[in-house]
Scaffold this active site. Structure first.
Site, PDB file in Angstrom:
ATOM      1  N   LYS A   1      -4.560   0.649  14.682  1.00  0.00           N
ATOM      2  CA  LYS A   1      -4.414   1.633  13.601  1.00  0.00           C
ATOM      3  C   LYS A   1      -5.058   2.965  13.965  1.00  0.00           C
ATOM      4  CE  LYS A   1      -6.850  -1.113  10.800  1.00  0.00           C
ATOM      5  NZ  LYS A   1      -7.676  -1.644   9.698  1.00  0.00           N
TER       6      LYS A   1
ATOM      7  N   ARG B   1       0.873  -1.191   0.000  1.00  0.00           N
ATOM      8  CA  ARG B   1       0.000   0.000   0.000  1.00  0.00           C
ATOM      9  C   ARG B   1       0.902   1.231   0.000  1.00  0.00           C
ATOM     10  NH1 ARG B   1      -4.278  -0.182   4.611  1.00  0.00           N
ATOM     11  NH2 ARG B   1      -5.287  -1.719   3.272  1.00  0.00           N
TER      12      ARG B   1
ATOM     13  N   CYS C   1     -15.399  -2.522  -1.412  1.00  0.00           N
ATOM     14  CA  CYS C   1     -14.056  -2.887  -0.935  1.00  0.00           C
ATOM     15  C   CYS C   1     -13.509  -4.012  -1.804  1.00  0.00           C
ATOM     16  CB  CYS C   1     -14.109  -3.324   0.520  1.00  0.00           C
ATOM     17  SG  CYS C   1     -14.725  -5.012   0.707  1.00  0.00           S
TER      18      CYS C   1
ATOM     19  N   ARG D   1      -1.999   6.419   9.801  1.00  0.00           N
ATOM     20  CA  ARG D   1      -1.920   6.032   8.378  1.00  0.00           C
ATOM     21  C   ARG D   1      -1.898   7.276   7.473  1.00  0.00           C
ATOM     22  NH1 ARG D   1      -4.462   0.719   7.929  1.00  0.00           N
ATOM     23  NH2 ARG D   1      -3.867  -0.425   9.781  1.00  0.00           N
TER      24      ARG D   1
ATOM     25  N   CYS E   1      -8.285 -10.462  -0.294  1.00  0.00           N
ATOM     26  CA  CYS E   1      -8.442 -10.149   1.128  1.00  0.00           C
ATOM     27  C   CYS E   1      -8.653 -11.416   1.957  1.00  0.00           C
ATOM     28  CB  CYS E   1      -9.607  -9.183   1.347  1.00  0.00           C
ATOM     29  SG  CYS E   1      -9.790  -8.815   3.097  1.00  0.00           S
TER      30      CYS E   1
ATOM     31  N   CYS F   1     -17.002  -8.121   4.358  1.00  0.00           N
ATOM     32  CA  CYS F   1     -17.043  -8.506   5.769  1.00  0.00           C
ATOM     33  C   CYS F   1     -17.348  -7.251   6.585  1.00  0.00           C
ATOM     34  CB  CYS F   1     -15.714  -9.148   6.197  1.00  0.00           C
ATOM     35  SG  CYS F   1     -14.452  -7.971   6.688  1.00  0.00           S
TER      36      CYS F   1
ATOM     37  N   CYS G   1     -14.236  -1.559   5.219  1.00  0.00           N
ATOM     38  CA  CYS G   1     -13.251  -0.855   4.388  1.00  0.00           C
ATOM     39  C   CYS G   1     -13.893   0.048   3.334  1.00  0.00           C
ATOM     40  CB  CYS G   1     -12.314  -1.848   3.721  1.00  0.00           C
ATOM     41  SG  CYS G   1     -11.416  -2.861   4.904  1.00  0.00           S
TER      42      CYS G   1
ATOM     43  N   LYS H   1      -6.390   6.821  12.154  1.00  0.00           N
ATOM     44  CA  LYS H   1      -6.705   7.432  10.851  1.00  0.00           C
ATOM     45  C   LYS H   1      -7.135   8.890  11.000  1.00  0.00           C
ATOM     46  CE  LYS H   1      -7.990   3.046   8.785  1.00  0.00           C
ATOM     47  NZ  LYS H   1      -9.021   2.282   8.074  1.00  0.00           N
TER      48      LYS H   1
HETATM   49 FE1  SRM Z   1      -9.385  -1.963   5.425  1.00  0.00          FE
HETATM   50  C1  SRM Z   1      -8.184  -4.703   6.994  1.00  0.00           C
HETATM   51  C2  SRM Z   1      -8.459  -3.170   2.468  1.00  0.00           C
HETATM   52  C3  SRM Z   1      -9.951   1.064   4.054  1.00  0.00           C
HETATM   53  C4  SRM Z   1     -11.240  -1.093   8.165  1.00  0.00           C
HETATM   54  N1  SRM Z   1      -8.421  -3.632   4.845  1.00  0.00           N
HETATM   55  C5  SRM Z   1      -7.965  -4.616   5.661  1.00  0.00           C
HETATM   56  C6  SRM Z   1      -7.100  -5.604   4.869  1.00  0.00           C
HETATM   57  C7  SRM Z   1      -5.689  -5.154   4.944  1.00  0.00           C
HETATM   58  C8  SRM Z   1      -7.277  -7.091   5.251  1.00  0.00           C
HETATM   59  C9  SRM Z   1      -6.357  -7.681   6.266  1.00  0.00           C
HETATM   60  O1  SRM Z   1      -6.160  -7.105   7.347  1.00  0.00           O
HETATM   61  O2  SRM Z   1      -5.836  -8.759   5.969  1.00  0.00           O
HETATM   62  C10 SRM Z   1      -7.699  -5.379   3.454  1.00  0.00           C
HETATM   63  C11 SRM Z   1      -6.792  -5.705   2.289  1.00  0.00           C
HETATM   64  C12 SRM Z   1      -7.624  -6.222   1.144  1.00  0.00           C
HETATM   65  C13 SRM Z   1      -6.923  -6.242  -0.156  1.00  0.00           C
HETATM   66  O3  SRM Z   1      -6.704  -7.347  -0.689  1.00  0.00           O
HETATM   67  O4  SRM Z   1      -6.615  -5.178  -0.699  1.00  0.00           O
HETATM   68  C14 SRM Z   1      -8.211  -3.969   3.569  1.00  0.00           C
HETATM   69  N2  SRM Z   1      -9.126  -1.169   3.627  1.00  0.00           N
HETATM   70  C15 SRM Z   1      -8.822  -1.858   2.504  1.00  0.00           C
HETATM   71  C16 SRM Z   1      -8.956  -0.993   1.271  1.00  0.00           C
HETATM   72  C17 SRM Z   1      -7.936  -1.317   0.183  1.00  0.00           C
HETATM   73  C18 SRM Z   1     -10.385  -1.131   0.744  1.00  0.00           C
HETATM   74  C19 SRM Z   1     -10.648  -0.563  -0.638  1.00  0.00           C
HETATM   75  O5  SRM Z   1     -11.281  -1.282  -1.408  1.00  0.00           O
HETATM   76  O6  SRM Z   1     -10.259   0.568  -0.938  1.00  0.00           O
HETATM   77  C20 SRM Z   1      -8.803   0.393   1.917  1.00  0.00           C
HETATM   78  C21 SRM Z   1      -7.373   0.827   2.008  1.00  0.00           C
HETATM   79  C22 SRM Z   1      -7.277   2.172   2.622  1.00  0.00           C
HETATM   80  C23 SRM Z   1      -5.893   2.758   2.631  1.00  0.00           C
HETATM   81  O7  SRM Z   1      -5.437   3.181   1.572  1.00  0.00           O
HETATM   82  O8  SRM Z   1      -5.313   2.855   3.717  1.00  0.00           O
HETATM   83  C24 SRM Z   1      -9.329   0.115   3.308  1.00  0.00           C
HETATM   84  N3  SRM Z   1     -10.333  -0.261   6.044  1.00  0.00           N
HETATM   85  C25 SRM Z   1     -10.555   0.837   5.276  1.00  0.00           C
HETATM   86  C26 SRM Z   1     -11.539   1.675   5.893  1.00  0.00           C
HETATM   87  C27 SRM Z   1     -12.121   2.955   5.312  1.00  0.00           C
HETATM   88  C28 SRM Z   1     -11.520   4.184   5.873  1.00  0.00           C
HETATM   89  O9  SRM Z   1     -10.574   4.137   6.655  1.00  0.00           O
HETATM   90  O10 SRM Z   1     -12.018   5.245   5.526  1.00  0.00           O
HETATM   91  C29 SRM Z   1     -11.927   1.040   7.068  1.00  0.00           C
HETATM   92  C30 SRM Z   1     -13.047   1.496   8.033  1.00  0.00           C
HETATM   93  C31 SRM Z   1     -12.678   2.638   8.871  1.00  0.00           C
HETATM   94  C32 SRM Z   1     -12.018   2.194  10.125  1.00  0.00           C
HETATM   95  O11 SRM Z   1     -10.804   1.959  10.107  1.00  0.00           O
HETATM   96  O12 SRM Z   1     -12.709   2.046  11.117  1.00  0.00           O
HETATM   97  C33 SRM Z   1     -11.154  -0.175   7.151  1.00  0.00           C
HETATM   98  N4  SRM Z   1      -9.628  -2.743   7.291  1.00  0.00           N
HETATM   99  C34 SRM Z   1     -10.494  -2.257   8.240  1.00  0.00           C
HETATM  100  C35 SRM Z   1     -10.495  -3.169   9.341  1.00  0.00           C
HETATM  101  C36 SRM Z   1     -11.354  -3.041  10.632  1.00  0.00           C
HETATM  102  C37 SRM Z   1     -10.737  -2.177  11.633  1.00  0.00           C
HETATM  103  C38 SRM Z   1     -11.503  -2.177  12.919  1.00  0.00           C
HETATM  104  O13 SRM Z   1     -11.573  -1.153  13.559  1.00  0.00           O
HETATM  105  O14 SRM Z   1     -12.030  -3.214  13.327  1.00  0.00           O
HETATM  106  C39 SRM Z   1      -9.611  -4.219   9.005  1.00  0.00           C
HETATM  107  C40 SRM Z   1      -9.261  -5.443   9.866  1.00  0.00           C
HETATM  108  C41 SRM Z   1      -8.364  -5.127  11.010  1.00  0.00           C
HETATM  109  O15 SRM Z   1      -7.785  -4.048  11.107  1.00  0.00           O
HETATM  110  O16 SRM Z   1      -8.230  -6.009  11.836  1.00  0.00           O
HETATM  111  C42 SRM Z   1      -9.096  -3.919   7.706  1.00  0.00           C
HETATM  112 FE1  SF4 Z   2     -11.475  -7.321   3.278  1.00  0.00          FE
HETATM  113 FE2  SF4 Z   2     -13.511  -6.951   4.894  1.00  0.00          FE
HETATM  114 FE3  SF4 Z   2     -11.946  -4.915   4.263  1.00  0.00          FE
HETATM  115 FE4  SF4 Z   2     -13.557  -5.886   2.462  1.00  0.00          FE
HETATM  116  S1  SF4 Z   2     -14.200  -4.942   4.390  1.00  0.00           S
HETATM  117  S2  SF4 Z   2     -11.381  -5.417   2.143  1.00  0.00           S
HETATM  118  S3  SF4 Z   2     -13.596  -8.026   2.933  1.00  0.00           S
HETATM  119  S4  SF4 Z   2     -11.334  -6.667   5.421  1.00  0.00           S
END
Ligand code: SRM
Ligand code: SF4
Length: 577
Positions: A213, A79, A434, A148, A440, A479, A483, A215
């Site tokens: 994390k 990333r 997402c 981040r 993922c 899920c 994201c 943000k």
């Molecule tokens: Fe996310 C984990 C993709 C924005 C909440 N996110 C992941 C992972 C890395 C899966 C993993 O941990 O193994 C995903 C990788 C998938 C892949 O194959 O690319 C993933 N997140 C993404 C992206 C690429 C989604 C997209 O389609 O654009 C976004 C990348 C953002 C970036 O450039 O940094 C992405 N993730 C977000 C957002 C949106 C935001 O921040 O505005 C959220 C919700 C906001 C938040 O953080 O509360 C988000 N991602 C999560 C979470 C749940 C965090 C939590 O509080 O429980 C996880 C899982 C974790 O952290 O355990 C996660």
């Molecule tokens: Fe993966 Fe869940 Fe984030 Fe979608 S919402 S990219 S399925 S961790």
């Protein structure tokens, strides 16, 4: 009598991994050198996140490989941070070239304005990250328990204030980066990218970094395209007499939750106070320090800053912040948001340059037979003299184009079929999906590969209802981690098991209200059947200017969600079923 060691709760194991890692080194170097496997160790896998790298495997071939007793098809995701989402054409070309060496040969524009490269083989990882750094970008702190990529409204056209805000964004982004030399040692052959001593260089984070994390996002009203309330810390620009007066500071937003665990919930941030542009950096540093000191290091499902704010209260956070700053902050000033969406097509900027907003479905830059997006963007980057701006809705702006260069860009956009924003329905233009499968590891269901097809099915109903051009926000995730910020969709879909989703309705169009569960575990056909009568009803009985999310509440399909801690309450009987 209970001794201290008996009463102290056991810290989460990731705390030990961080603490014993020698400032994020672990055994990453040794793991990269091990050619007997395409993977790295589980502990190092936690540490590489801080370096912007995730280990993944291609889930499409997982069971087939298991049958043949083969290892998983391991590869890595990198990333790449872009504070405020801004990249130069030269940087675009570097990313485009690197994507050619990745298994999936695509560039992903993320919901947080970053690039992602999926499918990097272990042997190519180091060179990929080096090339990214040579192009003046970094993967450092793109993931992991640190702050981040700092987000910002990416539209350069509205006012000169945007430039001023972007400068604050870049200062905060850089100030909150981890200082450990581990990154340069591992990926850049020991080149020092930070000044300072080789020993302990984490004055803010310390050796266990943050509990989870963190943000930050900056919004410039009336647009809330960054979904500022979904972030741990937010800044809402306050513009008075055409000048940047400062920011309303927001704290405690976050989307992630776990199915079946009501102690976890999405939460929108509270507005805390007002700060001047000069105070913004100190505010960020101290809020991060508050989370470092008060965040939960025992239960990672409860470790985000949103729970610190929820449990201790916003008054506590303000008092603690002011104590640490050594001065009082003013109360928040009035603000108003109109939408969370992007603007498409050409818009002239305040600097006289032009900006072209493009719709990129799922943020995926890929060459398809009918739409060679990747080649098209490469062709544009080769001639473009301005910049690119990634939006928080996974879209792209070709920014700062001189009037005399517009025709050339237009011709390329047309040739490579990048002008889908012209024909896409209002629902499609407002979609976020997402990544989910196949990369993922946490996906329970499809998302990026599913939502466009659902939207096509729904477009038939929208056509019948005369709603083709209405902006309705639809978001899906594979899920409940959130994201794609699905709990801020007027329609939200969250994967439960393959082929089944929870259907949420009723978020606010400006990003100021969460949605509510309408039906649990529904299939594609059921989603279409459930939405059909609601769309028709909306077309017939909405009030002038009434948004879909507001209508479903007025019409009592769902109750409004006034706060995150009420996300799981007030459900209808059918939602509970
Ligand atoms: Fe996310 C984990 C993709 C924005 C909440 N996110 C992941 C992972 C890395 C899966 C993993 O941990 O193994 C995903 C990788 C998938 C892949 O194959 O690319 C993933 N997140 C993404 C992206 C690429 C989604 C997209 O389609 O654009 C976004 C990348 C953002 C970036 O450039 O940094 C992405 N993730 C977000 C957002 C949106 C935001 O921040 O505005 C959220 C919700 C906001 C938040 O953080 O509360 C988000 N991602 C999560 C979470 C749940 C965090 C939590 O509080 O429980 C996880 C899982 C974790 O952290 O355990 C996660
Ligand atoms: Fe993966 Fe869940 Fe984030 Fe979608 S919402 S990219 S399925 S961790």
């Amino acid at each position: 009598m209970i001794s201290d060691s008996e009463s102290a709760p056991k810290l989460h194991k990731n705390e030990g991994i961080k603490s014993n890692s020698n400032y994020l080194r672990g055994t990453i170097l040794e793991g990269l050198a091990d050619v007997s496997t395409g993977a790295i160790s589980a502990d190092d896998g936690q540490l590489t996140k801080f370096h912007g790298v995730y280990q993944q495997d291609d889930r499409d071939v997982r069971s087939e490989r298991r049958k043949h007793r083969l290892d998983k098809a391991y590869s890595f995701l990198a990333r790449i941070c872009l504070p405020g989402g801004i990249a130069t054409p030269e940087q675009w070309l570097v990313i485009d070239e690197l994507a050619n060496y990745c298994a999936f040969n695509t560039i992903k524009l993320t919901t947080r304005q970053a690039f992602q490269l999926h499918g990097i083989l272990k042997g190519n990882l180091k060179q990929t990250i080096k090339s990214v750094n040579d192009a003046m970008m970094t993967t450092l702190a793109a993931c992991g328990d640190v702050n981040r990529n700092v987000m910002c409204n990416p539209n350069p056209f509205t006012s000169a204030v945007h430039e001023e805000v972007q400068a604050v964004v870049e200062a905060i982004d850089s100030h909150l980066k981890p200082q450990t030399p581990a990154y340069s040692e591992i990926w850049l052959d020991g080149e020092k990218i930070t000044s300072g001593e080789d020993e302990v260089v984490e004055p803010l984070y310390g050796k266990t970094y943050l509990p989870r994390k963190f943000k930050i996002a900056f919004a410039i009203p009336p647009r809330n395209d960054v979904d500022v309330f979904a972030h741990c810390l937010g800044y809402i620009a306050v513009v008075e007499d055409g000048k940047l007066a400062g920011f309303n500071v927001t704290v405690g937003g976050g989307m992630g939750m776990t199915h079946g665990n009501e102690k976890t919930f999405p939460r929108l941030a509270d507005v805390l106070a007002f700060c001047t542009p000069d105070q913004a950096l100190a505010v960020a540093e101290q809020i991060v320090a508050i989370q470092r000191d008060f965040g939960d290091r025992v239960d990672r499902a409860h470790a985000r800053f949103k729970y610190t704010v929820e449990d201790r209260g916003v008054e506590f956070i303000r008092a603690e912040l002011e104590k640490r700053l050594g001065y009082q902050l003013e109360d928040a000033r009035p603000y108003a948001f109109a939408s969370t969406g992007d603007r498409y097509g050409w818009v002239e900027g305040s600097n006289g340059k032009w900006n072209l907003g493009l719709f990129i479905e799922g943020g995926r830059i890929i060459d398809r037979e009918d739409a060679p997006l990747k080649s098209g963007m490469k062709a544009i980057a080769q001639v473009h003299k301005g910049d690119f701006r990634l939006t928080a809705n996974q879209n792209l702006i070709i920014g700062n184009v001189a009037a005399e260069d517009k025709a050339g860009i237009d011709a390329l956009v047309k040739e490579y079929k990048l002008d889908t924003y012209k024909t896409a329905s209002g629902l499609r233009r407002n979609q976020i999906a997402c990544v989910a499968l196949p990369t993922c590891g946490l996906a329970l269901a499809e998302s990026e590969r599913y939502l466009p097809n659902l939207v096509s099915d729904l477009e038939v109903i929208l056509e019948e209802a005369g709603l083709q051009q209405d902006d309705i926000i639809i978001r899906s995730t594979g899920c409940p981690n959130g994201c794609g910020r699905p709990y801020l969709g007027e329609i939200g879909l969250v994967g439960k098991v393959p082929g089944k989703y929870n259907l949420y309705l009723g978020a606010g169009f400006g990003g100021e209200r969460l949605n509510k569960l309408y039906r649990s575990s529904v299939t594609n056909e059921e989603i279409i059947e459930l939405l059909r009568p609601i769309f028709l009803h909306y077309a017939k009985e909405r009030n002038e200017g009434e948004r879909f999310g507001d209508f479903v509440i007025r019409s009592e399909y769902v109750k409004a969600t006034p706060a995150g801690n009420r996300f799981h309450s007030d459900l209808s009987e059918s939602a509970k079923a």
